[in-house]
Design a protein around this motif. Sequence first.
Motif, mmCIF file in Angstrom:
data_model
loop_
_atom_site.group_PDB
_atom_site.id
_atom_site.type_symbol
_atom_site.label_atom_id
_atom_site.label_comp_id
_atom_site.label_asym_id
_atom_site.label_seq_id
_atom_site.Cartn_x
_atom_site.Cartn_y
_atom_site.Cartn_z
ATOM 1 N N LEU A 186 58.285 64.442 29.318
ATOM 2 C CA LEU A 186 58.435 63.137 28.670
ATOM 3 C C LEU A 186 58.693 62.049 29.698
ATOM 4 C CD1 LEU A 186 60.581 63.952 25.489
ATOM 5 C CD2 LEU A 186 58.226 63.086 25.522
ATOM 6 N N THR A 187 59.605 62.326 30.622
ATOM 7 C CA THR A 187 59.941 61.349 31.662
ATOM 8 C C THR A 187 58.746 61.059 32.561
ATOM 9 O OG1 THR A 187 62.228 62.158 31.672
ATOM 10 C CG2 THR A 187 61.545 60.813 33.550
ATOM 11 N N SER A 215 53.540 61.311 25.126
ATOM 12 C CA SER A 215 54.456 60.287 25.648
ATOM 13 C C SER A 215 53.681 59.150 26.302
ATOM 14 C CB SER A 215 55.444 60.909 26.650
ATOM 15 O OG SER A 215 54.782 61.339 27.832
ATOM 16 N N TYR A 239 53.381 65.697 27.210
ATOM 17 C CA TYR A 239 53.223 64.730 28.305
ATOM 18 C C TYR A 239 52.214 63.651 27.913
ATOM 19 C CZ TYR A 239 51.638 63.091 32.942
ATOM 20 O OH TYR A 239 51.270 62.335 34.020
ATOM 21 N N SER A 254 52.586 56.274 32.447
ATOM 22 C CA SER A 254 52.045 55.175 31.636
ATOM 23 C C SER A 254 52.331 53.820 32.265
ATOM 24 C CB SER A 254 52.618 55.229 30.213
ATOM 25 O OG SER A 254 53.983 54.886 30.189
ATOM 26 N N GLY A 288 55.633 61.490 31.779
ATOM 27 C CA GLY A 288 54.611 60.829 30.981
ATOM 28 C C GLY A 288 54.849 59.334 30.851
ATOM 29 N N ILE A 289 56.100 58.970 30.597
ATOM 30 C CA ILE A 289 56.437 57.544 30.500
ATOM 31 C C ILE A 289 56.225 56.866 31.854
ATOM 32 C CG2 ILE A 289 58.279 55.879 30.036
ATOM 33 C CD1 ILE A 289 59.500 58.003 28.142
#
Length: 394
Positions: A101-102, A52, A49, A108, A104-105
């Motif tokens: 991942l999703t 990413s 996480y 951001s 985390g993006i």
Amino acid sequence: MQHSYSQNIYRLYIIKIAKWFMLTMPIIMLFYKDMGLTNEEAFQLKAIYSISIVIFEVPSGYLADILGRKVTLIIGAFLGTLGFVFYSFGEGFWMFLAAELTLGIGQSFVSGADSAMLFDSLKADGKSNKYLKYEGINFSVGNYSEALAGLAGGALAEISLHLPFYFQTGIAFLGIPAAITLLEPPVKSSRKKPRFKDILNVVHYALVKNNKLRWNLIYSSIIGTSTLTMAWVYQLKLHEFGFSELFIGGTATVLNLLVGTVTLFSSKLKNNMGSRVTVLSTSLLITGGFILAGLSSDALFFLPVLGIFYMARGIATPVLKDYINQITPSEIRATVLSVRSLLIRGIFAIVAPLFGWLSDELSLSQALWIIGLVFFTLSLSTVTLFLRTLKVRH
């Protein structure tokens, strides 16, 4: 026609609630255990996480400066919802990896842009001097949301450890309409087309060229990583003491109420104590909290240590972010704040798997005080350089 951007403040509160009303946070490590994951695998997911975020943090902050804070906040809100959809209907390490991942993006795209939107909205209305006050309120909104979510998430987890994820999806969705209805404040910028070179230039300016900003970012990131790590660790320690999901969720509620309350007074506390005393005391309480938590074998000792740790967090977070905002040019503010988040996540991506491995190979208590010594050493080696960038305030 002259606009008032005060409406953005309330929409940012909604986005903060959608982001911080985390029903899953106080029980996610228990959820991983229930799904058959080891501590090392659980912390690997949290490291993924963070990785990413490291990859997308600065580019997303740069896009917030170029395309506007509103666009990136919309993208972040959408991805934040999608990640919990994956958690709700998937199972196993690889599906959880896709979810992290999703998320985390999505994180951001929100991180940095929300604070930049707040500061620039206030600046457009001629109220930039009130940023710390509103950032403190915004941070408190998030912590009160997390506080209520802790108890609710623990109660839902008593029924099923999957149930908090279903409700979390709906809560995350609230951020989408709030982001869509934001009013973009005017921001001075001479750049017209996004260029990767410009991102590198901002990073170079923040971490190399500008000595004052560099040590603000590095020190703030070390403290930020410390507080982030404890957020995932303490639920394992409470579970080790034999407490139920409901108690762990209730503990999360109390801790975040403490943070939210202390944060409301962070500006006054800093002014009364002075910058240097505030920085040194919060640094000692946060890093020392890990060591004391690791040495504690009794819940009656561990819980007060945890409470003091979270109170220190409530002071340190808005104060350190304010120092960065005050010395950062408006046209690169979101990018610079994203650099801070990048550093936090980058350090955490190294610390988290190490902590997971140590807790599996040794014990949770030993892992706590070892990581505490690491954070103490890092903060001690940078705090003097950071303090030199501050003007003495009485």
